[in-house]
Design a protein around this motif. Structure first.
Motif, mmCIF file in Angstrom:
data_model
loop_
_atom_site.group_PDB
_atom_site.id
_atom_site.type_symbol
_atom_site.label_atom_id
_atom_site.label_comp_id
_atom_site.label_asym_id
_atom_site.label_seq_id
_atom_site.Cartn_x
_atom_site.Cartn_y
_atom_site.Cartn_z
ATOM 1 N N GLY A 95 0.904 -0.757 -0.208
ATOM 2 C CA GLY A 95 -0.156 -0.038 0.061
ATOM 3 C C GLY A 95 0.310 1.427 -0.227
ATOM 4 N N TRP A 143 -1.079 -8.648 -4.890
ATOM 5 C CA TRP A 143 -2.591 -8.856 -4.562
ATOM 6 C C TRP A 143 -2.152 -11.024 -4.426
ATOM 7 N N GLY A 160 -7.405 -9.033 -2.918
ATOM 8 C CA GLY A 160 -7.115 -8.321 -2.252
ATOM 9 C C GLY A 160 -5.866 -7.450 -2.052
ATOM 10 N N LEU A 161 -5.407 -6.722 -1.440
ATOM 11 C CA LEU A 161 -3.947 -6.773 -0.928
ATOM 12 C C LEU A 161 -3.132 -6.995 0.268
ATOM 13 N N LYS A 175 -6.035 -7.455 5.081
ATOM 14 C CA LYS A 175 -7.116 -6.133 3.751
ATOM 15 C C LYS A 175 -7.168 -5.288 4.577
ATOM 16 N N TRP A 231 -7.841 -0.621 4.504
ATOM 17 C CA TRP A 231 -8.692 0.014 3.352
ATOM 18 C C TRP A 231 -8.092 0.676 2.914
ATOM 19 N N HIS A 268 -6.116 -0.346 -0.703
ATOM 20 C CA HIS A 268 -7.264 -0.254 -1.678
ATOM 21 C C HIS A 268 -7.336 0.982 -1.530
ATOM 22 N N VAL A 300 -9.479 -3.446 -8.949
ATOM 23 C CA VAL A 300 -9.271 -2.901 -7.361
ATOM 24 C C VAL A 300 -10.584 -2.041 -7.005
ATOM 25 N N TYR A 344 -13.123 -5.168 -5.908
ATOM 26 C CA TYR A 344 -12.570 -5.592 -4.643
ATOM 27 C C TYR A 344 -13.586 -4.690 -3.548
ATOM 28 N N THR A 345 -12.730 -3.657 -3.628
ATOM 29 C CA THR A 345 -12.908 -2.969 -2.815
ATOM 30 C C THR A 345 -14.853 -2.205 -2.587
#
Length: 429
Positions: free
Chosen positions: A254, A292, A298-299, A318, A320, A323, A349, A352-353
């Motif tokens: 991130g 990923w 997700g990251l 994961k 917030w 992302h 992304v 997913y978010t």
């Protein structure tokens, strides 16, 4: 089907998808801002509550200075970027609270990390981040109100931060112990680069003066690309070399992505196409593809550059904010290059978010998910999550999507009718 018709159809489809995301992002921004406007403003003591439960109820009235600064800066930013209709409180709300209470022992510039509800200091961190977001808030308040007190505070605090970082860190209260490596976290130069850009936006003279600092920050961030360009490491030595042990192998996807869009804006301002391409490759694509989660999406929060198990308990969670930063980074990259691969990652992304972090019942986003996407903490705010990453992401993405649609509109107008499919068959009527 003729090539011309396919091109026209692709253009129409792209516009429809971008328009749908623009509307989706705008609606979500309204919901997020409404959540914080309703629940976070302390009308009695000033400042903001950030420890909010899922439904917005305050579960702790401690006030975290860096989140006070972030929320005040973000609210003011919306007023001078055309989104002021979403900020329904006076722009000075929170500003006077910061001016009065943030600094522990004025005229010394060190800010508290935590304050009581009425502004008494509880805890100090030996970092620069409370001071950075205090500076950001003061600068934005000056831009919105024109009050010279805020400008003076921003400039004085910025000078102090630069002194701590580049000259003498002793004022932070962190001793250099003999066994500790002389290391640099990427968070420091990237935070400074963000501040340099923000302060320079409103003052051309200041932008010229701070250009050297911006160049220094960019170079310090770039030296975190290590291992022959195959890894972005969170910590390096002061002379830009890899450190040993877990500290040296530590990766934060991130942070790399957030630093990526800071650097991307820096490269755009300089008109440096080579740097722009390097940033997209090393600070966007590299951390995304390595970070990923191939199983759950997700990251990952943290990684080890050698593929060993990270020591942080939350490494596979994961969160917030990575992302949010990834959405900004890839949409910005696409806006500048037109590379459809970057747009596809933005969609990946964003889907997913919006699926896993968004709370359709109470608004705002959950901050902390388990690896499989299930909510780990239902709180909407706390010591580290406030009104910042989510609204900044949504506001910037809305602005970029609007710009993309406006650029596509002239081409669409020229092609209001699809081209003919081809010559008519002989004998056809």
């Amino acid at each position: 089907m003729s090539r011309g018709l396919r091109v026209w159809q692709d253009m129409e489809k792209e516009q429809e998808t971008l328009r749908a995301w623009k509307e989706r992002v705008a609606r979500e921004l309204d919901r997020v801002v409404a959540f914080w406007l309703e629940h976070s403003h302390d009308q009695e003591q000033g400042g903001f509550f950030t420890c909010l439960g899922r439904d917005g109820r305050v579960y702790d009235d401690l006030k975290y200075v860096w989140l006070q600064g972030r929320q005040r800066a973000g609210s003011c930013l919306s007023l001078h970027t055309g989104q002021g209709s979403r900020a329904h409180r006076p722009p000075s709300h929170g500003g006077e609270f910061l001016l009065r209470y943030a600094q522990v022992a004025p005229p010394a510039k060190k800010c508290a990390f935590v304050l009581t509800r009425d502004g008494r200091p509880v805890k100090v961190q030996r970092t620069i981040f409370s001071e950075c977001f205090y500076t950001m808030a003061m600068n934005e308040l000056w831009r919105v109100t024109g009050d010279a007190r805020y400008q003076s505070e921003a400039m004085e605090m910025m000078d102090q931060i630069v002194s701590w970082v580049r000259e003498d860190p002793s004022g932070l209260g962190r001793p250099q112990l003999p066994g500790a490596p002389a290391s640099e976290s990427m968070a420091v130069p990237m935070m400074l680069l963000n501040l340099v850009e923000q302060l320079g936006e409103a003052d051309e003279e200041l932008a010229g003066i701070s250009a050297e600092l911006g160049d220094w920050c960019a170079q310090r961030i770039l030296q975190h690309v290590q291992r022959g360009g195959q890894a972005v490491l969170e910590n390096v030595s002061e002379d830009g070399e890899e450190l040993s042990g877990c500290l040296g192998r530590h990766q934060n996807p991130g942070h790399a992505l957030e630093a990526g869009w800071f650097l991307l804006r820096y490269a755009i301002r300089r008109g440096d196409a080579k740097l722009q391409a390097h940033v997209i490759d090393k600070f966007l694509l590299l951390p995304f593809h390595s970070g990923w989660d191939p199983e759950h999406g997700g990251l990952f929060y943290f990684q080890d550059a050698d593929g060993l198990c990270p020591t942080q308990l939350e490494w596979a969670m994961k969160l917030w904010w990575p992302h949010s930063e990834a959405m900004i980074a890839f949409l910005m990259g696409y806006s500048e290059t037109g590379d459809p691969a970057l747009l596809r990652i933005f969609y990946q992304v964003a889907e997913y978010t919006f699926r896993w972090f968004r709370d359709p019942e109470y608004g705002e986003w959950f901050g902390y998910l388990n690896r499989d996407g299930k909510v780990a903490l239902t709180i909407k705010g706390g010591p580290f999550k406030g009104c910042f990453h989510v609204p900044r992401c949504l506001a910037m993405c809305e602005e970029m999507l609007n710009d993309l649609l406006s650029r596509l509109a002239p081409a669409s107008a020229l092609s209001a009718r699809p081209p003919p499919a081809g010559p008519a068959r002989p004998g056809a009527e």
